[in-house]
Write a protein that holds these residues in place. Structure first.
Motif, PDB file in Angstrom:
ATOM      1  N   GLU A  17       0.825  -1.209   0.000  1.00 16.10           N
ATOM      2  CA  GLU A  17       0.000   0.000   0.000  1.00 16.10           C
ATOM      3  C   GLU A  17       0.862   1.264   0.000  1.00 16.10           C
ATOM      4  OE1 GLU A  17      -2.758  -0.249   3.267  1.00 16.10           O
ATOM      5  OE2 GLU A  17      -3.673  -2.075   2.477  1.00 16.10           O
ATOM      6  N   ILE A  18       1.935   1.247   0.785  1.00 16.99           N
ATOM      7  CA  ILE A  18       2.847   2.397   0.822  1.00 16.99           C
ATOM      8  C   ILE A  18       3.486   2.603  -0.547  1.00 16.99           C
ATOM      9  CG2 ILE A  18       5.053   3.203   1.758  1.00 16.99           C
ATOM     10  CD1 ILE A  18       4.145   1.875   4.443  1.00 16.99           C
ATOM     11  N   GLU A  19       3.936   1.510  -1.169  1.00 19.27           N
ATOM     12  CA  GLU A  19       4.533   1.620  -2.510  1.00 19.27           C
ATOM     13  C   GLU A  19       3.524   2.162  -3.516  1.00 19.27           C
ATOM     14  OE1 GLU A  19       8.012  -1.781  -2.323  1.00 19.27           O
ATOM     15  OE2 GLU A  19       6.068  -2.339  -3.161  1.00 19.27           O
ATOM     16  N   ASN A  20       2.285   1.703  -3.446  1.00 20.22           N
ATOM     17  CA  ASN A  20       1.254   2.199  -4.364  1.00 20.22           C
ATOM     18  C   ASN A  20       0.968   3.677  -4.147  1.00 20.22           C
ATOM     19  OD1 ASN A  20       0.915  -0.254  -5.684  1.00 20.22           O
ATOM     20  ND2 ASN A  20      -0.734  -0.921  -4.320  1.00 20.22           N
ATOM     21  N   LEU A  21       0.918   4.101  -2.886  1.00 14.47           N
ATOM     22  CA  LEU A  21       0.621   5.504  -2.584  1.00 14.47           C
ATOM     23  C   LEU A  21       1.768   6.439  -2.935  1.00 14.47           C
ATOM     24  CD1 LEU A  21      -1.153   5.088   0.874  1.00 14.47           C
ATOM     25  CD2 LEU A  21      -2.207   5.920  -1.243  1.00 14.47           C
ATOM     26  N   THR A  22       3.004   5.993  -2.723  1.00 14.97           N
ATOM     27  CA  THR A  22       4.157   6.873  -2.954  1.00 14.97           C
ATOM     28  C   THR A  22       4.751   6.743  -4.349  1.00 14.97           C
ATOM     29  OG1 THR A  22       5.747   5.248  -2.115  1.00 14.97           O
ATOM     30  CG2 THR A  22       4.787   6.806  -0.505  1.00 14.97           C
ATOM     31  N   GLY A  23       4.507   5.606  -4.994  1.00 15.55           N
ATOM     32  CA  GLY A  23       5.123   5.374  -6.291  1.00 15.55           C
ATOM     33  C   GLY A  23       6.598   5.009  -6.181  1.00 15.55           C
TER      34      GLY A  23
END
Length: 71
Positions: A17-23
């Motif tokens: 989720e963090i990777e998806n939100l931050t790119g």
């Protein structure tokens, strides 16, 4: 991106989720003990924990960092 985690351990789902939100891909999670002495000033305790991470001033200024605070 490095995550400096002052909270509960992050799950694989949390990391996705963090990777998806931050790119940004997460390269490392640094777990930091979050128990503090409420009878002592907070700032020196946090400064000491951050110093113990061993990040250089250059890393603090140039590396992608995400700080996850406890609730």
């Amino acid at each position: 991106m490095r995550i400096i985690n002052f909270s509960h351990p992050l799950t694989e789902q949390n990391l996705r989720e963090i990777e998806n939100l931050t790119g940004c891909p997460v390269s490392e999670v640094i777990e930091v003990p979050s128990q503090v002495d409420l009878q002592s000033p907070l700032e020196p305790q946090l400064a000491s924990r951050l110093d113990d991470l061993g990040l250089s001033s250059r890393e603090w200024q140039t590396e992608p960092l995400l700080i996850n605070l406890s609730q």
